[in-house]
Design an enzyme around this catalytic site. Structure first.
Site, PDB file in Angstrom:
ATOM      1  N   GLN A   1      -8.914   1.929   3.876  1.00  0.00           N
ATOM      2  CA  GLN A   1      -8.162   2.605   2.826  1.00  0.00           C
ATOM      3  C   GLN A   1      -9.013   2.515   1.564  1.00  0.00           C
ATOM      4  O   GLN A   1      -8.997   1.515   0.865  1.00  0.00           O
ATOM      5  CB  GLN A   1      -6.809   1.915   2.638  1.00  0.00           C
ATOM      6  CG  GLN A   1      -6.004   1.816   3.937  1.00  0.00           C
ATOM      7  CD  GLN A   1      -5.490   3.154   4.446  1.00  0.00           C
ATOM      8  OE1 GLN A   1      -4.912   3.925   3.670  1.00  0.00           O
ATOM      9  NE2 GLN A   1      -5.703   3.453   5.716  1.00  0.00           N
TER      10      GLN A   1
ATOM     11  N   ALA B   1       4.086   4.995   0.240  1.00  0.00           N
ATOM     12  CA  ALA B   1       2.964   4.843   1.165  1.00  0.00           C
ATOM     13  C   ALA B   1       1.716   5.580   0.673  1.00  0.00           C
ATOM     14  O   ALA B   1       1.743   6.261  -0.354  1.00  0.00           O
ATOM     15  CB  ALA B   1       3.362   5.343   2.547  1.00  0.00           C
ATOM     16  N   HIS B   2       0.637   5.452   1.412  1.00  0.00           N
ATOM     17  CA  HIS B   2      -0.657   6.022   1.021  1.00  0.00           C
ATOM     18  C   HIS B   2      -0.595   7.546   0.898  1.00  0.00           C
ATOM     19  O   HIS B   2       0.018   8.217   1.693  1.00  0.00           O
ATOM     20  CB  HIS B   2      -1.792   5.619   1.968  1.00  0.00           C
ATOM     21  CG  HIS B   2      -1.496   5.707   3.421  1.00  0.00           C
ATOM     22  ND1 HIS B   2      -2.398   5.331   4.367  1.00  0.00           N
ATOM     23  CD2 HIS B   2      -0.404   6.105   4.103  1.00  0.00           C
ATOM     24  CE1 HIS B   2      -1.896   5.510   5.552  1.00  0.00           C
ATOM     25  NE2 HIS B   2      -0.685   5.961   5.423  1.00  0.00           N
ATOM     26  N   ASN B   3      -1.260   8.028  -0.121  1.00  0.00           N
ATOM     27  CA  ASN B   3      -1.428   9.467  -0.353  1.00  0.00           C
ATOM     28  C   ASN B   3      -0.147  10.208  -0.708  1.00  0.00           C
ATOM     29  O   ASN B   3      -0.113  11.431  -0.728  1.00  0.00           O
ATOM     30  CB  ASN B   3      -2.093  10.142   0.859  1.00  0.00           C
ATOM     31  CG  ASN B   3      -3.530   9.699   1.030  1.00  0.00           C
ATOM     32  OD1 ASN B   3      -3.791   8.673   1.672  1.00  0.00           O
ATOM     33  ND2 ASN B   3      -4.459  10.406   0.422  1.00  0.00           N
TER      34      ASN B   3
END
Lengths: 348, 348, 348
Positions: free
Chosen positions: A200, A241-243
């Site tokens: 990540q 969460a991511h993005n």
């Protein structure tokens, strides 16, 4: 700090009734406030307290008609509640701005850049290459990883942790224990049943005027940025969460969770404990009810949903109401079956 | 760190097209990457960016057929994405391994045992009898209680708290703010309405290659151990209660919660915000949908459930679909009742 | 610490069988305990282990009839489990009380008042005007803001953060990472789509004998106090919003959330991941099932609810059961429609 009724009236553009020199040093609820305290009366329901309160000064609506004599100094304004709130806000800003200097022991990398009037509390960790704007307040036990940038006037409460390379805007407030920039949850399943971690290497960008509650988690992007846009307000214990991309002035209540790569529009309202699956688009102004489980994009601006899986709010409420009567419905169905059985039997 | 295209090709077993000396020092997304950056192209949907990218080096699939000339050096491999990911992983490992030494101030009990190449960040607390393996990275503000043991290569991010006597394996990663070994929630109700605390004297054991996200809570066992087995991956804000046993290579998404003494099998997938009540058995490979509330053991390996209370995934989806049409169904029922009423009336 | 069987028997009012001098220094489960350990046998299901255990001393029920010879020293009591638990509790209290003194470095404001036998761990922050009672244990990395007051015998585990002006009672335990007194989530929507923060100037009051788990969030009141009353027990990752009032001896399981200004009665049980909307009244002794979404006040004491939106437990279970059969019900409805169609057709 002590303020006179006259000083306060000036700040909130109010009209004094009574002793303009009455002095207050703190705030109180009208029903319990005592000498030296400032209270307000907005809701007529509580008017009785105005005649018995010990508050030295009370802010009231200009339209209020007194039914009895009042001991406190009154300050009349167009909207008592909002005047009181703006006073409080100013007071807290002044108090926050008084915090400055660097407490010991703290850890500040030699390559960090520190603005003016910055406060750095004890046991705070300011990593390599960190840049702090002016008036930034870093409370005790905060962690700022390598190359983190923090804009002017931002307040990080005790124990906030920000991983390397994340960027925080101006006038942002982040409450205690929240973690910004932890790794997104990305693991590629392998043929043997194990998982390979997907690195990540993105970051988190939080724009100006955002506020985030206690013990929340905003993960860094796999690549690129997880973004929380201008003026968004996030409550406690939230998972982003991511993005994910959260639009400006969107409000997210406590314990809600948003899965990877979902884009939340502007001015969206997300209720507590709601969940949104990954890779969706949520239109501007959408309303997601508490505990909903959103599994499809919301395409129409202002669209409201509820339930798990979530669908149109009004239809869902109707179905929920009927589902409570299922035992009754089942009984009606049985009766019909019996009646038909008899009708058919008679035919023979 | 700078790497040449030739060095990278060697690491990922790739074939170079273009300048083998092209040097890169960081990673970027193909659409925004610039000079000195390494990008990848896996999804044909983004192929257009290959012809305009500023990236010095791009990893591509060996099967790619160029439609235009390319300025970047290409490295062709069997699977561009997985080659890129493994490069990133190696890069992060190298970076992590560069961290070593003990920052001041930190607190290290004289009875602690510290392996080689260990990093201990500022304000970290290493209690009595703690044992740290080799290459362990203890970030700032971490707390390790009495007799905690940490295996080789394990990384504890800032602010992780591990209570006394817990055991963490090798190559484990635990993200910021997570607490391992807090007391299980055990209170025996007394006749007078109060509660007597049930002492929690077990511990938590986390096996090798486990990763746990941000601000999670893994409670210690009442007696014995709460266990997270080899290779399991847990996301942010997860609750694992006392005496739970999570099988190897099981994946648990954010904000899920598992109640006391439940045994989760191997290779299980648990969706976000799902809850599982206590004392259940969840079979290997089971799939628990997001927001499900599991109230019964899942006995068949690979069984999939959804809903609250959770049941068979396919049946549940069918019932959910119909429940959306309940208002329609109710209307049909009313029509039937009316028709029957008329039929019966006509008979008289 | 080492204790003889005779000393233990004295503490728990038990009768010894075997060597009264047998010494133990730790606790173990009967199936794995070895020499020098104390175990217990309460559940007859595990009686077989009594004949093979290596434990030096075992606490058993006075009614137990031995079927084989036993090597361990037995201590017979009325209730083996509760005797064992009370021993453990005493042991942990003794251990906790041994902690005292101030570890360095810590930060203690000169205006703080510190009681007797207090422990303050390294990297703890004790702000201006803080008052700590006697026997208070402040573990490493705890933060106490301005004017926080902590009663006698209270234990704050590592990393707990308490914002200014909050008041914690006696014999309270708060686990690692929990944040008390963060700002309530109050933002007044403005005409231009932005939000004005509503200042949160109240505090949190936690009464005696409360226990709160790991990484929870208890917000301060807008004005007045958010209150957790005597003997309430809150699990991990719980959200308690501003101005909530939690009654005495109420139990709240992990990941539950309570919205602003809701009043929870005494002796209420709230299941894991349940949510309660704001401004409700929950009657004494109410039972709220796990994952419920409570949208209306519960007025009858002891009332039990489940589901989202939550309603009467028994009715809800019945409806849930039928809703699983909706596909079947839909089929029956279709058959009836067909039969009626035929009956009507025949009439013509």
């Amino acid at each position: 700090m002590q303020f006179s009724a006259a000083q306060i009236a000036l700040l909130i553009n109010g009209k004094i009734e009574g002793d303009a020199n009455a002095a207050v040093g703190s705030f109180g609820k009208i029903e319990v406030a005592g000498a030296g305290q400032l209270a307000f009366l907005a809701n007529p329901k509580y008017e009785e307290h105005l005649y018995t309160t010990g508050a030295s000064v009370v802010i009231v609506n200009e339209t209020l008609e007194l039914k009895q004599p009042v001991k406190s100094t009154l300050i009349r304004v167009a909207d008592a509640y909002s005047a009181f709130a703006s006073l409080l806000t100013k007071y807290q800003e002044i108090e926050a701005q008084q915090l400055s200097g660097i407490q010991e022991p703290s850890y500040i990398a030699t390559t960090a850049t520190i603005g003016e009037k910055v406060f750095i509390g004890a046991f705070a960790y300011v990593g390599e290459g960190v840049v702090l704007g002016n008036n930034v307040k870093i409370h005790p036990q905060v962690y700022l990883g390598k190359n983190v940038r923090i804009g002017d006037n931002t307040i990080l409460h005790p124990g906030v942790k920000i991983y390397h390379d994340c960027v925080i805007g101006k006038n942002v407030t982040i409450h205690a224990g929240t973690v910004i920039g932890g790794d997104g949850f990305g693991f590629a399943p392998q043929a043997d049943g194990t998982f390979q971690k997907v690195p990540q290497i993105g970051n988190v960008e939080i724009e100006d005027f955002v506020e985030i509650g206690v013990n929340a988690a905003i993960d860094r992007a796999t690549m690129g940025s997880t973004i929380i846009r201008k003026g968004a307000k996030l409550d406690n214990l939230i998972q982003v969460a991511h993005n994910v991309d959260v639009g400006h002035h969107t409000v997210i209540a406590a314990q809600a969770g948003i899965s990877g790569s979902t884009r939340i529009g502007n001015g969206v309202m997300i209720g507590g404990q709601a969940g949104i699956v990954g890779h969706l688009q949520i239109a501007d102004g959408a309303k997601i009810n508490a505990q909903s489980g959103v599994t499809k994009s919301i395409k129409s601006p202002g669209g409201a949903v509820t339930g798990t899986p979530a669908y149109d709010y009004t239809s869902a409420l109707r179905s929920q109401a009927i589902s409570r009567n299922l035992p009754e419905m089942e009984k009606r169905l049985k009766e019909l079956e019996e009646q038909i059985r008899q009708l058919l039997a008679e035919k023979v």
